[in-house]
Motif scaffolding. Structure first.
Motif, PDB file in Angstrom:
ATOM      1  N   ASP A 320       0.049   3.798  -1.136  1.00  0.00           N
ATOM      2  CA  ASP A 320       0.799   3.143  -2.341  1.00  0.00           C
ATOM      3  C   ASP A 320       2.149   4.009  -2.682  1.00  0.00           C
ATOM      4  N   ARG A 321       3.234   3.679  -2.586  1.00  0.00           N
ATOM      5  CA  ARG A 321       4.566   4.413  -2.733  1.00  0.00           C
ATOM      6  C   ARG A 321       4.405   4.907  -4.106  1.00  0.00           C
ATOM      7  N   LYS A 322       4.102   4.011  -5.328  1.00  0.00           N
ATOM      8  CA  LYS A 322       3.790   4.493  -6.832  1.00  0.00           C
ATOM      9  C   LYS A 322       2.912   5.568  -7.152  1.00  0.00           C
ATOM     10  N   LEU A 323       2.008   5.738  -6.111  1.00  0.00           N
ATOM     11  CA  LEU A 323       0.833   6.820  -6.186  1.00  0.00           C
ATOM     12  C   LEU A 323       1.281   8.073  -5.595  1.00  0.00           C
ATOM     13  N   ASP A 324       2.166   7.950  -4.634  1.00  0.00           N
ATOM     14  CA  ASP A 324       2.590   9.327  -3.772  1.00  0.00           C
ATOM     15  C   ASP A 324       3.994  10.047  -4.344  1.00  0.00           C
ATOM     16  N   GLY A 331      11.816   8.582   0.697  1.00  0.00           N
ATOM     17  CA  GLY A 331      12.056   8.679   2.207  1.00  0.00           C
ATOM     18  C   GLY A 331      11.949   7.604   3.021  1.00  0.00           C
ATOM     19  N   ILE A 332      10.703   7.152   2.452  1.00  0.00           N
ATOM     20  CA  ILE A 332       9.942   6.019   3.520  1.00  0.00           C
ATOM     21  C   ILE A 332      10.776   4.850   3.246  1.00  0.00           C
ATOM     22  N   TYR A 343       6.863  -3.370   3.836  1.00  0.00           N
ATOM     23  CA  TYR A 343       5.794  -2.645   3.736  1.00  0.00           C
ATOM     24  C   TYR A 343       4.840  -2.994   2.864  1.00  0.00           C
ATOM     25  N   ILE A 344       3.325  -2.882   3.049  1.00  0.00           N
ATOM     26  CA  ILE A 344       2.458  -3.287   2.046  1.00  0.00           C
ATOM     27  C   ILE A 344       1.790  -2.003   1.565  1.00  0.00           C
ATOM     28  N   ASP A 345       1.907  -1.783   0.196  1.00  0.00           N
ATOM     29  CA  ASP A 345       1.393  -0.937  -0.345  1.00  0.00           C
ATOM     30  C   ASP A 345      -0.262  -0.837  -0.498  1.00  0.00           C
ATOM     31  N   ILE A 346      -0.838   0.284  -0.007  1.00  0.00           N
ATOM     32  CA  ILE A 346      -2.468   0.440   0.030  1.00  0.00           C
ATOM     33  C   ILE A 346      -2.685   1.625  -1.129  1.00  0.00           C
TER      34      ILE A 346
END
Length: 425
Positions: A320-324, A331-332, A343-346
């Motif tokens: 999950d980009r919001k958590l990283d 960059g991603i 992109y699917i956030d996990i």
């Protein structure tokens, strides 16, 4: 009362007492053996003067341990004809050698420690100088080359040695879905995805150089580095070699596309031109496009399979980009735009353990995928996101079977399901 009667009665009483006293020994022979370690059972064969019936009973107990812990079995005909020289001429190593070598059981580290109490490299070296070792190597080669490898999951034999309960659970899941499994011999750690050859788009097995920076700096880390050439020799695998330093866990392929993290640049400083390095990898893997994603300096390995996975050629899922970290998310996002990827956030979570600072607990994207099966790691620890992720995967992969396995014990060591499996699909 006659003297003969008294003597006869006394003899009968003594016989009964002797028989009663003997009962615990019979019971002991039948039942206490299974509470002994393999080493203790071998010691019984060496030190005690058992008759052949007792020797074979002890060997049956040894067989149960080998079968339960290592999925190796001693044939019934061997047990039924087994004898030990009770005059002390056959020592511990001679007995273990007889049990293993005459039954084609490869003397892996775990088996040596179970039966001898220590590992024996000399046993393994001797194995390959015997006809049994050569026969077994040839059989393994046939398994590697002739079976339907798209339906087989390979595991380091050390996974069963070190995590027997978890390994058996994984094997049960595979069997449920008619997926076969094989154990890889001569490994030094369980992360077989990293050091095994990488299949190209056309099925060629490419063996890259395995010299990861993540295994440098500590003696025990460096000692755990497996030798891919030796593994392939022992297991009868033919490969195309490359001097490029690249771990299998850092290579994700879907169709004609491959994802690799930028850690590959750091691992190959001799390539002053990054474009040349990527072009060489693209040629070796026989694909049209290499997608390079950012890694984080804090990530010990920087492997792509700990960050993202392909859903299909044009879609990836990932942490999950919001958590990283913001810089990684930015960059991603640039990579997604450049390569026209969805992109699917996990969800994921961090699990802090003082004794395991590099653990992978909480990372769900490092799952096993083979055929129509996905085996998803769950963790069952506080603050987990297990249920949320399982439901999300069912929506992402509606046509796949989703199975879960508690992989926490393995994850504490720094890797997960993709890390501990090798597949050719």
């Amino acid at each position: 009362m006659s003297t003969e009667f008294i003597i006869g009665t006394a003899i009968s009483v003594v016989s009964v007492i002797t028989g009663v006293m003997a009962l615990p020994q019979v019971t002991k022979s039948k039942f206490f053996l299974f509470n002994k370690s393999g080493q203790q059972l071998i010691d019984l064969l060496v030190k005690e003067h058992h008759n052949t019936v007792e020797q074979r009973r002890i060997l049956r107990a040894i067989n149960k341990k080998l079968s339960a812990k290592f999925e190796e079995k001693i044939p019934k005909h061997f047990i039924d004809n087994f004898t030990v020289n009770v005059n002390g001429k056959e020592g511990k190593e001679a007995i273990v050698r007889k049990i293993l070598f005459e039954n084609g059981i490869y003397p892996i580290t775990g088996i040596c420690k179970e039966l001898l109490g220590y590992d024996s490299l000399a046993f393994r070296n001797e194995w390959f100088s015997t006809s049994k070792g050569e026969d077994n190597k040839n059989k393994t080669s046939e398994l590697i080359t002739n079976e339907d490898m798209s339906n087989t999951v390979f595991l380091s034999e050390l996974l069963m040695n070190r995590y027997p309960k978890t390994c058996k659970t994984l094997i049960d899941i595979l069997s449920k879905h008619n997926i076969s499994h094989k154990f890889i011999k001569a490994t030094k750690d369980i992360w077989c995805r990293d050091y095994m050859p990488i299949p190209s788009a056309n099925g060629k097995l490419v063996q890259f150089r395995y010299d990861p920076s993540s295994l440098k700096g500590k003696e025990e880390w460096e000692a755990s580095r497996s030798d891919p050439k030796e593994i392939c020799r022992v297991n009868g695998i033919n490969t195309h070699s490359s001097d490029i330093n690249l771990d299998g866990g850092n290579v994700l392929r879907c169709s004609d596309r491959v994802i690799i993290s930028d850690r590959v640049y750091y691992e190959n400083p001799e390539y002053t031109d990054k474009a040349v390095l990527i072009a060489d990898i693209k040629s070796l893997l026989e694909v049209n496009e290499i997608i390079v994603i950012p890694s984080q300096k804090s990530d010990l390995t920087g492997h792509a399979d700990g960050m993202v996975r392909f859903v299909d050629r044009d879609t990836i899922l990932g942490n999950d980009r919001k958590l990283d970290f913001r810089n990684w998310a930015d960059g991603i996002n640039r990579v997604l735009t450049k390569h026209h990827l969805k992109y699917i956030d996990i969800p994921f979570f961090e699990y802090r353990d003082r004794n395991h600072p590099y653990n992978a607990v909480g990372i769900y994207v490092n799952y096993l995928e083979i055929k129509n099966l996905i085996v998803l790691p769950i963790f069952e620890v506080p603050d987990n996101k297990d249920n949320e992720v399982v439901e999300l995967f069912k929506k992402i992969f509606p046509d796949r079977a989703i199975e879960t396995i508690n992989y926490t014990d393995v994850a504490l060591e720094g890797g997960l399901l993709n890390c501990t499996t090798w597949t050719l699909n």
